[in-house]
Design a protein around this motif. Structure first.
Motif, mmCIF file in Angstrom:
data_model
loop_
_atom_site.group_PDB
_atom_site.id
_atom_site.type_symbol
_atom_site.label_atom_id
_atom_site.label_comp_id
_atom_site.label_asym_id
_atom_site.label_seq_id
_atom_site.Cartn_x
_atom_site.Cartn_y
_atom_site.Cartn_z
ATOM 1 N N ILE A 12 0.825 -1.514 -0.016
ATOM 2 C CA ILE A 12 0.360 -0.217 -0.133
ATOM 3 C C ILE A 12 0.877 1.427 0.502
ATOM 4 C CG2 ILE A 12 -1.529 0.727 0.970
ATOM 5 C CD1 ILE A 12 -2.475 -0.859 2.794
ATOM 6 N N THR A 30 -6.212 0.106 7.068
ATOM 7 C CA THR A 30 -5.007 -1.039 6.503
ATOM 8 C C THR A 30 -4.466 -2.597 7.783
ATOM 9 O OG1 THR A 30 -3.129 -0.371 7.591
ATOM 10 C CG2 THR A 30 -3.928 0.668 5.019
ATOM 11 N N SER A 33 -5.374 -6.955 8.279
ATOM 12 C CA SER A 33 -5.582 -7.558 6.893
ATOM 13 C C SER A 33 -3.989 -8.530 6.488
ATOM 14 C CB SER A 33 -4.560 -6.168 5.865
ATOM 15 O OG SER A 33 -3.985 -5.626 6.114
ATOM 16 N N ARG A 38 2.805 -1.471 4.046
ATOM 17 C CA ARG A 38 2.478 0.056 4.267
ATOM 18 C C ARG A 38 3.312 0.783 4.007
ATOM 19 N NH1 ARG A 38 0.518 -3.358 7.590
ATOM 20 N NH2 ARG A 38 -1.069 -3.962 8.129
#
Length: 236
Positions: A12, A30, A33, A38
């Motif tokens: 991400i 987020t 998950s 990230r």
């Protein structure tokens, strides 16, 4: 490249500039998950954005300012087979990771995005959402605030985001459409209403359409950017 996108890692990539008020909620969305990294790409924040992102476990890098530049920089350090480009004021739905993997595993799909939900209780914004989602579904033209996702392989095949001062997501999607289908996940992301509230819902919507027309007519992206931000209007 793994043939089984159902287990592929997702990177991400979040371009940010002075997003201390929003970055926490974005990153928290987020966390529930599987096999996700990230990456916050900071363009020179002065308000604590970097510190908040690091405290929440995100990898933080810096780059030159500019959304396209920042997203390309994030991709250069990403380790996932799937890339998800997320605005710093946008929250993902639960199970986004499962939905993305499933969407990209469909035959003919080269990229995708989420339906749009704007975080304010105005009837006019429900109409804006409807228009955005129809455009995305029927014409396969989602924009960057809908969390565009695709495989790293496809990203590389179109040479990443064109480093334009504006319209980088529009041009990126146009290139992807030549390769295959752009799918829409009907579960929405939730994005901040700030730009609609600051400039007015209908003014913002009209401005967005004029920007697209100007781009098609060949007006220089830098001039469009200055006009969009209210700078040097007479030059447009």
């Amino acid at each position: 490249m793994s043939q089984n996108l159902g287990i592929a890692k997702i990177s991400i990539i979040i371009p940010a500039l002075n997003e201390a008020e929003n970055i926490k909620a974005t990153l928290v969305s987020t966390q529930a998950s599987t096999d996700v990294e990230r990456i916050v790409v900071d363009g020179g924040s002065k308000d604590g954005t970097v510190e908040i992102a690091k405290a929440l476990g995100a990898k933080v890098i810096t780059s030159n300012l500019g959304r396209a530049c920042q997203m390309n920089a994030g991709t250069s350090v990403a380790s996932g087979e799937i890339l998800l480009f997320l605005h710093a004021d946008t929250r993902l739905p639960s199970d986004f990771d499962l939905m993305i993997r499933k969407a990209l595993a469909q035959p003919g799909v080269v990229a995708g995005a989420f339906a749009l939900r704007i975080d304010a209780k105005l009837a006019s914004l429900r109409l804006v959402e409807w228009g955005v989602n129809v455009r995305s579904r029927v014409w396969q033209m989602p924009y960057g605030d809908q969390a565009i996702f695709l495989t790293k392989k496809i990203f590389d095949s179109v040479n990443g985001f064109p480093e334009l001062p504006i319209m980088e997501d529009f041009e990126f999607i146009r290139r992807l459409r030549k390769l295959g289908k752009i799918t829409l996940i009907t579960v929405p992301i939730i994005t901040s209403a700030r730009r609609w509230l600051q400039k007015g819902v209908w003014q913002t919507t009209l401005m967005n359409q004029i920007v697209i027309i100007a781009y098609f007519l060949g007006v220089a992206p830098e001039r469009i950017r200055r006009w969009y931000r209210g700078e040097k209007l007479r030059e447009f």
